[in-house]
Design a protein around this motif. Structure first.
Motif, PDB file in Angstrom:
ATOM      1  N   GLN A 140       0.860  -1.020   0.203  1.00  0.00           N
ATOM      2  CA  GLN A 140      -0.158   0.195   0.198  1.00  0.00           C
ATOM      3  C   GLN A 140       0.696   1.728  -0.076  1.00  0.00           C
ATOM      4  O   GLN A 140       2.003   1.130   0.970  1.00  0.00           O
ATOM      5  CB  GLN A 140      -1.251   0.604   1.291  1.00  0.00           C
ATOM      6  CG  GLN A 140      -1.617   1.302   1.654  1.00  0.00           C
ATOM      7  CD  GLN A 140      -3.121   1.079   2.718  1.00  0.00           C
ATOM      8  OE1 GLN A 140      -3.289   0.359   2.665  1.00  0.00           O
ATOM      9  NE2 GLN A 140      -3.127   2.346   3.084  1.00  0.00           N
ATOM     10  N   SER A 188      -4.605  -3.013  -1.449  1.00  0.00           N
ATOM     11  CA  SER A 188      -4.231  -1.954   0.084  1.00  0.00           C
ATOM     12  C   SER A 188      -4.452  -2.822   1.427  1.00  0.00           C
ATOM     13  O   SER A 188      -4.296  -4.267   1.248  1.00  0.00           O
ATOM     14  CB  SER A 188      -5.673  -1.218   0.077  1.00  0.00           C
ATOM     15  OG  SER A 188      -6.610  -1.429   0.522  1.00  0.00           O
ATOM     16  N   ARG A 189      -3.703  -2.439   1.983  1.00  0.00           N
ATOM     17  CA  ARG A 189      -3.975  -3.746   3.610  1.00  0.00           C
ATOM     18  C   ARG A 189      -5.387  -4.301   3.721  1.00  0.00           C
ATOM     19  O   ARG A 189      -5.810  -5.144   3.843  1.00  0.00           O
ATOM     20  CB  ARG A 189      -3.646  -2.748   4.920  1.00  0.00           C
ATOM     21  CG  ARG A 189      -2.571  -2.453   4.838  1.00  0.00           C
ATOM     22  CD  ARG A 189      -2.540  -0.989   6.202  1.00  0.00           C
ATOM     23  NE  ARG A 189      -1.069  -0.205   6.309  1.00  0.00           N
ATOM     24  CZ  ARG A 189      -0.834   0.311   5.760  1.00  0.00           C
ATOM     25  NH1 ARG A 189      -2.024   0.854   5.328  1.00  0.00           N
ATOM     26  NH2 ARG A 189       0.706   1.599   6.215  1.00  0.00           N
TER      27      ARG A 189
END
Length: 702
Positions: free
Chosen positions: A628, A682-683
């Motif tokens: 990310q 993303s996370r």
């Protein structure tokens, strides 16, 4: 509509109207086999996507071709299965498993669409494209570096050209059946032969069903790929190629990282909502080529390609993770459709001028592309959240509301010229240029606002090869690329197109028997006008970012001796953001490792009774990647970067040819059941790699 009835009604219409779709030069050699190949080649001598008769060893460009033999040795049924065995390729956001997406030499495209792909020399990247099935594919050409001088809008790192199987003039047929881990069931047919003295066909069909290795995530796929060749006269040929593909699966955003740590939940855990059902991706492609060889030896080609794509379905996707492990989710409904019509006309031939031999290509291209996008979404709030440690499915599903409703129209006219010049017995010069006039209109149906941009781009390239011996080549090339940016800034103005420039210096070697080839290449790529966050309004974007990619690639492929064939690659790649208003300057790009490499080796021999067998394996390694992007504010605050860990996987392959026409195969992927993660958006959206799977296949030819 079911695929088979639709296709049966459509094929006569396609043949009667004889849509001349430009595919590949008819002079290219045809592989004289059906079904899985044996004792074939890993090393190819030419690439159709280069649009020149120059052998690959003389071409001043790095090209990596995954041949049908390599596809079969890997047991690959989709493009994703071969990516780790091509140097400089890194996986990107795959839209929850609904499309293919890669970066070549560290340069990804728009994160909201799939990768730049060609199908038989026509753009196949516009629209919404399902993961490509390989049942009707002969080979995959990875054209490294800018391709804009031939194909227009593209990425400076490279372009992928998929080449379909062609009809043969001798009857041959093969059926294949596969079963394996996670409920895999797949059947395939490859049939070809003459229908008349001057008419031949080929038909590839595949049907696949998987329960899936992730909870509640199965898939179904059907593909039918017909092809016809009609020799109208000795000098005039009409070819038709079609592909109808339907792919259905749950949109799966993967797992989440907790405090930047992966592995907090099992890699099999699904965080969506099973009751949403599958999302369906439909792709229909129809191409043909009308070619004529004139008395002067020049070849004229005229073609038209028509593609329709669509994504339809509902999904539940991660929105925010609380410290307690409660994951809030968003529910989305997608109704996407596109229509792509493209025409190409080319004239190619050789002439001598000023004592130099020229191979000239003149081309004109025009395409009309329409994209209709409707997305509804709703944030579910606490009542639609899920505990990542103890998921309970079946909550009342909120009804999505209108969010995006747009109609985009693209029109493009292009002229291109390429000249391959023999300067001397040991020197080749390749020069090309393309001029694109682009017209894009975007209508926002929710606001009634319509925007338009009409950028014009000139994309040149120049390459030089020196052949000091019959086996060695030293080369250099430079080129430019462009890709229009969609959308508008906060003032309603259009974004300037992305522009790129690439430099490459390399060496090629080919064995005397032309069965082994190797390439070493250094590259430096810059890209400007990358969309980034508007510093005055974080909800808007501006075209102000810049990125850079530098690296070294080493590739080797071929038949080492009577028994062994080998495919190997090693890449060192340094990619960084050099300018941005929001993201970390000096930071890396998502999902691009500094190091990746692979090795595939297969051994073949025969038993005393004459039955042949083959066995081998592959190893791939992918280094750490950014998971990310960090903002400049996060860097200043000391926020740790989220990275995907490096991973190494192994596979086992083997076959036993019981009779000349019957063969048994075994493929074991992720042999040691390593836990790894292939890509991340993303996370909260991290794609885990597949656990160990075993596939057994039986192929019969008749």
């Amino acid at each position: 509509m079911p695929i088979a009835p639709f296709t049966l009604r459509l094929l006569p219409l396609a043949l009667c109207t004889a849509l001349p779709v430009l595919a590949q030069d008819a002079q290219l050699s045809t592989v004289e086999v059906v079904g899985r190949t044996a004792s074939g080649a890993y090393h190819a001598e030419e690439a159709a996507g280069a649009k020149t008769e120059l052998p690959l060893r003389e071409l001043p460009q790095s090209v990596r071709i995954v041949t049908r033999q390599a596809i079969d040795d890997l047991g690959a049924t989709k493009v994703d299965d071969v990516l780790d065995y091509v140097g400089g390729v890194s996986r990107q956001n795959n839209f929850g498993g609904l499309w293919d997406n890669i970066a070549i030499r560290g340069m990804p495209g728009d994160q909201n669409i799939g990768m730049a792909t060609l199908f038989n020399g026509f753009s196949a990247g516009r629209g919404f494209n399902a993961p490509r099935d390989l049942a009707g594919v002969e080979r995959i050409e990875f054209l490294k570096g800018p391709a804009a001088a031939l194909y227009g809008s593209s990425e400076p790192g490279g372009t992928l050209n998929v080449v379909s199987k062609r009809p043969l003039w001798k009857s041959a047929h093969a059926v294949e059946a596969y079963g394996g881990s996670h409920g895999l069931k797949r059947g395939a047919l490859d049939s070809t032969g003459p229908l008349a003295d001057r008419l031949a066909y080929r038909l590839n069909i595949a049907v696949e069903d998987r329960d899936g290795w992730r909870d509640h995530v199965g898939s179904q796929r059907q593909v039918i790929a017909p092809a016809f060749t009609w020799k109208i006269t000795n000098d005039t040929v009409l070819e038709y190629t079609g592909e109808i593909l339907r792919h259905e699966t749950a949109l799966d955003r993967g797992v989440v990282a907790v405090d930047n740590r992966l592995g907090a939940i099992p890699r099999t855990r699904f965080l969506g909502e099973p009751a949403d059902g599958d999302v369906r991706v439909d792709n229909r492609t129809h191409q043909a080529i009308l070619s004529h060889i004139w008395d002067s030896g020049w070849t004229g080609r005229l073609g038209l390609s028509h593609r329709t794509t669509g994504i339809h379905g509902t999904s539940t996707e991660a929105l925010d993770l609380q410290p307690s492990g409660l994951l809030t989710r968003q529910r989305r409904l997608r109704d996407y459709d596109s229509d792509d019509l493209a025409v190409q006309a080319e004239l190619q031939g050789k002439l001598e001028a000023s004592g130099l031999q020229h191979e000239l290509l003149f081309g004109i291209e025009r395409y009309h592309f329409d994209m209709d996008t409707l997305m509804q979404r709703v944030n579910g709030g606490p009542t639609y959240a899920i505990d990542i440690y103890n998921p309970i499915y079946g909550q009342a599903r909120p009804t999505p509301a209108a969010n995006t409703d747009t109609f985009e129209r693209q029109r493009n006219t292009a002229f291109y010229l390429q000249d391959a010049i023999t300067l001397a017995p040991a020197w080749r010069l390749l020069a090309g240029v393309r001029v694109d006039r682009y017209d894009q209109t975007m209508l926002n149906r929710r606001t009634g606002v319509q925007t338009q941009q009409e950028p014009t781009s000139t994309s040149p390239r120049l390459g030089l090869s020196w052949l000091p011996s019959s086996q060695w080549t030293l080369y250099a090339n430079a080129g430019r690329s462009f890709r229009p940016n969609t959308g508008t800034d906060r003032g309603g103005a259009d974004f300037a197109p992305e522009t790129g420039r690439a430099l490459e210096l390399g060496a090629k070697w080919e064995s005397r028997d032309k069965r082994i080839g190797a390439t070493a290449a250094l590259f430096d790529i810059r890209k400007r006008n990358v969309k980034t966050t508007d510093p005055t309004d974080a909800s808007q974007s501006i075209a102000a970012g810049e990125v850079r990619s530098r690296g070294l690639e080493l590739d080797l492929a071929g038949q080492i001796n009577t028994h062994w064939r080998l495919n190997a690659s090693l890449v060192l790649n340094d990619v960084e953001i050099t300018r941005d208003n929001n993201l970390e300057v000096g930071g890396r790009l998502l999902n691009v490792p500094r190091v990746n490499g692979s090795l595939l080796a297969v051994y073949e021999d025969a038993f005393a009774n004459g039955q042949r067998f083959g066995m081998g394996g592959g190893v791939t390694h992918t280094g750490k990647r950014l998971g990310q992007a960090r903002t400049q504010a996060e860097v200043e605050a000391g926020t740790a970067a989220f990275e995907l860990p490096h991973y190494t996987t192994a596979k086992l392959v083997g076959y036993w040819r019981i009779t000349p026409n019957l063969r048994l195969t075994l493929d074991v992927d992720n042999l040691f059941d390593a836990t790894y993660y292939t890509s991340s958006y993303s996370r909260l959206w991290v794609t885990p790699g597949m656990e160990r799977s075993i596939t057994v296949g039986l192929q019969a030819k008749f």
